[in-house]
Design a protein around this motif. Sequence first.
Motif, mmCIF file in Angstrom:
data_model
loop_
_atom_site.group_PDB
_atom_site.id
_atom_site.type_symbol
_atom_site.label_atom_id
_atom_site.label_comp_id
_atom_site.label_asym_id
_atom_site.label_seq_id
_atom_site.Cartn_x
_atom_site.Cartn_y
_atom_site.Cartn_z
ATOM 1 N N GLY A 1 -10.687 -3.701 -0.428
ATOM 2 C CA GLY A 1 -10.121 -4.195 -1.680
ATOM 3 C C GLY A 1 -8.628 -4.437 -1.569
ATOM 4 O O GLY A 1 -8.099 -5.421 -2.092
ATOM 5 N N GLN A 2 -7.940 -3.566 -0.860
ATOM 6 C CA GLN A 2 -6.503 -3.745 -0.664
ATOM 7 C C GLN A 2 -6.216 -4.982 0.186
ATOM 8 O O GLN A 2 -5.239 -5.695 -0.045
ATOM 9 N N LEU A 3 -7.083 -5.256 1.148
ATOM 10 C CA LEU A 3 -6.898 -6.455 1.961
ATOM 11 C C LEU A 3 -7.007 -7.711 1.110
ATOM 12 O O LEU A 3 -6.266 -8.677 1.321
ATOM 13 N N ILE A 4 -7.907 -7.711 0.149
ATOM 14 C CA ILE A 4 -8.047 -8.861 -0.744
ATOM 15 C C ILE A 4 -6.763 -9.064 -1.531
ATOM 16 O O ILE A 4 -6.282 -10.189 -1.698
ATOM 17 N N VAL A 5 -6.194 -7.963 -2.015
ATOM 18 C CA VAL A 5 -4.946 -8.050 -2.782
ATOM 19 C C VAL A 5 -3.826 -8.607 -1.916
ATOM 20 O O VAL A 5 -3.102 -9.517 -2.312
ATOM 21 N N PHE A 6 -3.667 -8.076 -0.721
ATOM 22 C CA PHE A 6 -2.569 -8.525 0.121
ATOM 23 C C PHE A 6 -2.808 -9.910 0.696
ATOM 24 O O PHE A 6 -1.857 -10.602 1.062
ATOM 25 N N GLU A 7 -4.050 -10.354 0.746
ATOM 26 C CA GLU A 7 -4.325 -11.739 1.117
ATOM 27 C C GLU A 7 -3.731 -12.671 0.068
ATOM 28 O O GLU A 7 -3.135 -13.702 0.394
ATOM 29 N N THR A 8 -3.871 -12.304 -1.194
ATOM 30 C CA THR A 8 -3.298 -13.093 -2.278
ATOM 31 C C THR A 8 -1.775 -13.129 -2.171
ATOM 32 O O THR A 8 -1.154 -14.187 -2.332
ATOM 33 N N LEU A 9 -1.165 -11.981 -1.892
ATOM 34 C CA LEU A 9 0.291 -11.935 -1.755
ATOM 35 C C LEU A 9 0.767 -12.785 -0.574
ATOM 36 O O LEU A 9 1.777 -13.478 -0.669
ATOM 37 N N ALA A 10 0.039 -12.726 0.535
ATOM 38 C CA ALA A 10 0.419 -13.518 1.702
ATOM 39 C C ALA A 10 0.296 -15.017 1.403
ATOM 40 O O ALA A 10 1.170 -15.805 1.785
ATOM 41 N N ALA A 11 -0.757 -15.423 0.721
ATOM 42 C CA ALA A 11 -0.927 -16.834 0.367
ATOM 43 C C ALA A 11 0.212 -17.297 -0.534
ATOM 44 O O ALA A 11 0.727 -18.409 -0.380
ATOM 45 N N LEU A 12 0.610 -16.447 -1.461
ATOM 46 C CA LEU A 12 1.728 -16.778 -2.340
ATOM 47 C C LEU A 12 3.013 -16.952 -1.535
ATOM 48 O O LEU A 12 3.753 -17.920 -1.725
ATOM 49 N N ALA A 13 3.275 -16.033 -0.632
ATOM 50 C CA ALA A 13 4.485 -16.125 0.190
ATOM 51 C C ALA A 13 4.456 -17.383 1.064
ATOM 52 O O ALA A 13 5.481 -18.076 1.189
ATOM 53 N N LEU B 1 9.062 -15.121 -12.921
ATOM 54 C CA LEU B 1 8.798 -13.916 -13.714
ATOM 55 C C LEU B 1 7.312 -13.558 -13.656
ATOM 56 O O LEU B 1 6.947 -12.398 -13.448
ATOM 57 N N GLY B 2 6.437 -14.547 -13.818
ATOM 58 C CA GLY B 2 4.998 -14.304 -13.734
ATOM 59 C C GLY B 2 4.578 -13.823 -12.360
ATOM 60 O O GLY B 2 3.749 -12.920 -12.229
ATOM 61 N N VAL B 3 5.179 -14.409 -11.323
ATOM 62 C CA VAL B 3 4.851 -14.012 -9.951
ATOM 63 C C VAL B 3 5.284 -12.571 -9.701
ATOM 64 O O VAL B 3 4.526 -11.766 -9.153
ATOM 65 N N VAL B 4 6.503 -12.247 -10.100
ATOM 66 C CA VAL B 4 7.010 -10.892 -9.885
ATOM 67 C C VAL B 4 6.150 -9.884 -10.637
ATOM 68 O O VAL B 4 5.773 -8.842 -10.097
ATOM 69 N N LEU B 5 5.813 -10.190 -11.878
ATOM 70 C CA LEU B 5 4.958 -9.294 -12.660
ATOM 71 C C LEU B 5 3.590 -9.142 -11.993
ATOM 72 O O LEU B 5 3.060 -8.031 -11.876
ATOM 73 N N LEU C 1 -0.265 -5.983 -8.815
ATOM 74 C CA LEU C 1 -1.153 -5.899 -7.656
ATOM 75 C C LEU C 1 -0.802 -4.700 -6.782
ATOM 76 O O LEU C 1 -1.677 -3.929 -6.376
ATOM 77 N N VAL C 2 0.481 -4.531 -6.495
ATOM 78 C CA VAL C 2 0.898 -3.403 -5.663
ATOM 79 C C VAL C 2 0.635 -2.083 -6.382
ATOM 80 O O VAL C 2 0.187 -1.106 -5.764
ATOM 81 N N ALA D 1 -5.139 2.940 -6.262
ATOM 82 C CA ALA D 1 -6.386 3.111 -5.506
ATOM 83 C C ALA D 1 -6.213 4.065 -4.334
ATOM 84 O O ALA D 1 -7.160 4.749 -3.942
ATOM 85 N N LEU D 2 -5.021 4.123 -3.771
ATOM 86 C CA LEU D 2 -4.778 5.021 -2.651
ATOM 87 C C LEU D 2 -4.869 6.486 -3.072
ATOM 88 O O LEU D 2 -5.091 7.355 -2.235
#
Length: 120
Positions: free
Chosen positions: A68-80, A96-100, A105-106, A112-113
């Motif tokens: 599940g965390q990999l899915i989240v960070f995949e989204t962050l990487a695509a954004l970057a 502002l929306g991206v930062v929020l 997500l983080v 979850a950790l």
Amino acid sequence: MTLPMAAVGYALLWIGDAAFGGGALQMPFGPRACEFIGLMLAIGLFASWLGTLCWNEASQRLPPALAGQLIVFETLAALAYALALRGQAPAPGVLLGVVLGVVLLVAGVLWALRVKPQAA
């Protein structure tokens, strides 16, 4: 399932261009048909098939919380990657929306950790 959906979308684009765009697009494959077909085959093979194969292997070997965390960070990487590709900062409202979104997500990953798997 992706191929039939893409074919329907492509057909709708073709019909819409003929009806509303006056045939402005060079259908069906554009002015460089061989390059278009080769690129679509490469994307289909490497991004879809190989990517799905690798994801299936990884998700079977990882605990669900980590997958599940990999899915989240995949989204962050695509954004970057998208922001780097554009080479410009997003508009203030978008930023502002991206930062929020990134903060949420983080925070979700950190939350979850905290959950520790229990032995059955």
